[in-house]
Write an enzyme that holds these catalytic residues in place. Structure first.
Site, PDB file in Angstrom:
ATOM      1  CB  SER A 156       2.123 -45.495  12.894  1.00  0.00           C
ATOM      2  OG  SER A 156       3.317 -45.078  14.045  1.00  0.00           O
ATOM      3  CG  HIS A 195      -1.279 -43.998  11.001  1.00  0.00           C
ATOM      4  ND1 HIS A 195      -0.618 -43.017   9.555  1.00  0.00           N
ATOM      5  CD2 HIS A 195      -0.786 -43.304  12.270  1.00  0.00           C
ATOM      6  CE1 HIS A 195      -0.231 -42.555  10.436  1.00  0.00           C
ATOM      7  NE2 HIS A 195       0.344 -42.600  11.715  1.00  0.00           N
ATOM      8  CE  LYS A 229      -0.705 -40.068  11.334  1.00  0.00           C
ATOM      9  NZ  LYS A 229      -0.191 -38.740  12.357  1.00  0.00           N
TER      10      LYS A 229
END
Length: 394
Positions: A183, A211, A242
Site C-alpha cells: 500500500s 488494495h 476501500k
C-alpha cells in the site's frame, strides 16, 4: 509515577513534532468524494482516499443502505454465534465466495481483524509462516499472536522466499503471507511465482487483497485475477472499506476447511459484533455492479495511466507500477509534510508519509487515483505538484 509517565509521552510527542513525523488529522466537512471540504476549504481535489471506484457517496448505494435499515435494522448488538447472524450475512458470504472464486467466506469487523484472527487459528508451534517484509501492519500483528516459526523474505524477492521455504521444510504447515498490493508503494505481488513456489514446497498461500479487490483484474476480482492465479490462492483477506463502497468491514475467503476453522476459533470473529447489515446490503450491490459492467475498473485504469504519465513527464520520482496508488518520492519527512501543506493551499488534498509508516529516509506524498476523478482533475493535480516543486526546489 503518573506525572513521570505523562512527561515521557509529552517528550516523545515533541520529538515526533521536531522530526516532522507527527501525524495530524484533517477535518472533512463533506461526504467522501473526488471533491471534498477540508476544514474551511471547499471543493478540494481529494487525491489520497482509498475511494478507488468513487462509490463512497454513490446515491444508488446510499438508497440501498437506507432500504436495509427497514428490512434488517441498524445492528445486531451481538456476535455471530450467539444471536448476530442474519440471512443477509450468509447471503454476502456466499456472494463474496462466488465473486472471488473460493469455497466459502467469513465476515469480520475489519480486514485488520480478519488478519488478526487468521494465523493464531491455523498455525501452531510445529508450523511456519513466511511473510513478505513489507506486509501490512495487520499481517505483522496477526503473526505475532501465533506460536508458529516466523520467517521473513525480502519484498517480492522470489529467491529469498525459496530460501525461507527450504529453511522451513521440516515444519508441519507452511504458510506464505503477502499483501496483494503493497500500500505504500503500489507494487503488485508476484503471485504466479509465489503460487509456483508454494506448490513446489507444499505450502499454503495467503494474500491480503485490500488494495486489489475492486481495483485489479478485468472484473475487479483483485490480484489473483490480475495475475492469472484464481483458484491457486488458498486464503484471501480484504476489506469493504476501500473500493467496495468505502464504509467498513472485512472478510476472509478461503478453502472450506479454513473458513470452518475460523468460525470455531478466530477470536476477532467470535468476540466482535456482527458486521452491520447495511454494509452487507451495499457490498452485495457493489459486487453486482462489478459483475454487470467493467466500466468502473476500466475508467480507473485509464485515469491511473494518465496521471502516472503526466507525473513522469513533469519529472517526479514515482515507483514504477500500474496501480492507482501513486507515491511521489521526496525522501525527507519535513519536505514531505511541507509539500503536502502547500498542495492543500492550492486546492489538492494529499498526505505526506514518513517513518514509521514508511522506512526511514523514504518519505513521500502518496496519491491515489479514483474512477470519480476526471482528466481535468488529474491535470490540475499535476500542475499543483509542479508549482510546489518549483517553490520548494524539491
Amino acid at each position: 509515577m503518573k506525572k513521570q509517565a505523562l512527561k515521557l509521552y509529552q517528550s516523545q510527542l515533541h520529538e515526533m513534532e521536531e522530526a516532522g513525523t507527527l501525524k495530524r488529522e484533517s477535518l472533512l466537512s463533506t461526504p467522501q468524494g473526488a471533491r471534498i471540504g477540508v476544514g474551511s476549504r471547499k471543493g478540494v481535489l481529494n487525491m489520497c482516499a482509498n475511494n478507488y471506484l468513487g462509490l463512497s457517496d454513490n446515491k444508488f448505494l446510499i438508497e440501498k443502505a437506507k432500504e436495509s435499515y427497514d428490512a434488517w435494522g441498524f445492528g445486531l448488538s451481538s456476535v455471530r454465534f450467539i444471536c448476530g447472524t442474519q440471512a443477509i450475512h450468509k447471503a454476502l458470504e456466499k456472494r463474496l465466495a462466488a465473486f472471488l472464486g473460493t469455497d466459502d467466506a467469513i465476515l469480520y469487523s475489519s480486514c485488520f481483524d480478519a488478519n488478526g484472527g487468521l494465523f493464531e487459528t491455523l498455525l501452531g508451534p510445529e508450523d511456519a509462516v513466511i511473510s513478505d517484509e513489507l506486509n501490512h501492519a495487520s499481517i505483522i500483528d496477526g503473526i505475532r499472536l501465533c506460536k508458529a516459526r516466523r520467517l521473513r523474505y525480502k519484498n517480492n524477492d522470489m529467491d529469498d522466499l525459496k530460501a525461507q521455504l527450504e529453511a522451513a521444510r521440516d515444519c508441519r504447515v507452511k504458510l506464505i503471507a503477502t499483501d496483494g498490493v503493497f500500500s505504500m508503494d503500489g507494487f503488485i505481488a508476484n503471485l504466479p511465482a509465489i503460487c509456483n513456489l508454494a506448490e513446489e514446497h507444499d505450502a499454503l498461500v495467503m494474500v491480503d487483497d485490500s488494495h486489489g479487490v475492486g481495483v485489479l483484474g478485468g472484473r475487479g476480482r483483485g490480484t489473483p485475477e490480475h495475475c492469472g492465479v484464481m483458484g491457486r490462492v488458498d486464503i484471501l483477506t480484504g476489506t469493504f472499506g476501500k473500493a467496495l463502497g468505502g464504509a467498513s468491514g472485512g472478510y476472509t475467503a478461503a478453502r472450506r476447511e479454513i473458513v470452518d476453522m475460523l468460525r470455531q476459533r478466530s477470536r476477532p470473529y467470535l468476540f466482535s459484533n456482527s458486521v452491520a447489515p447495511a454494509i452487507c446490503a451495499v457490498t452485495m450491490s457493489v459486487l453486482n455492479m462489478l459483475e454487470s459492467s467493467t466500466w468502473l475498473p476500466s475508467t480507473l485504469r485509464e485515469n491511473t495511466a494518465h496521471f502516472r504519465a503526466a507525473l513522469a513527464e513533469a519529472g517526479f520520482d514515482v515507483p514504477e507500477s500500474t496501480h492507482p496508488i501513486v507515491p511521489i518520492m521526496l525522501y525527507d519527512a519535513r519536505v514531505a509534510r511541507e509539500f503536502a501543506s502547500r498542495l492543500l493551499e492550492k486546492g489538492v488534498y494529499a498526505v505526506g508519509f514518513s517513518h514509521p509508516v514508511v522506512p526511514m529516509g523514504k518519505a513521500r506524498v502518496r496519491t491515489q487515483v479514483s474512477a470519480a476523478h476526471t482528466k481535468k482533475d488529474l491535470d490540475f493535480a499535476v500542475q499543483c505538484f509542479r508549482e510546489v516543486k518549483e517553490e520548494m526546489n524539491a
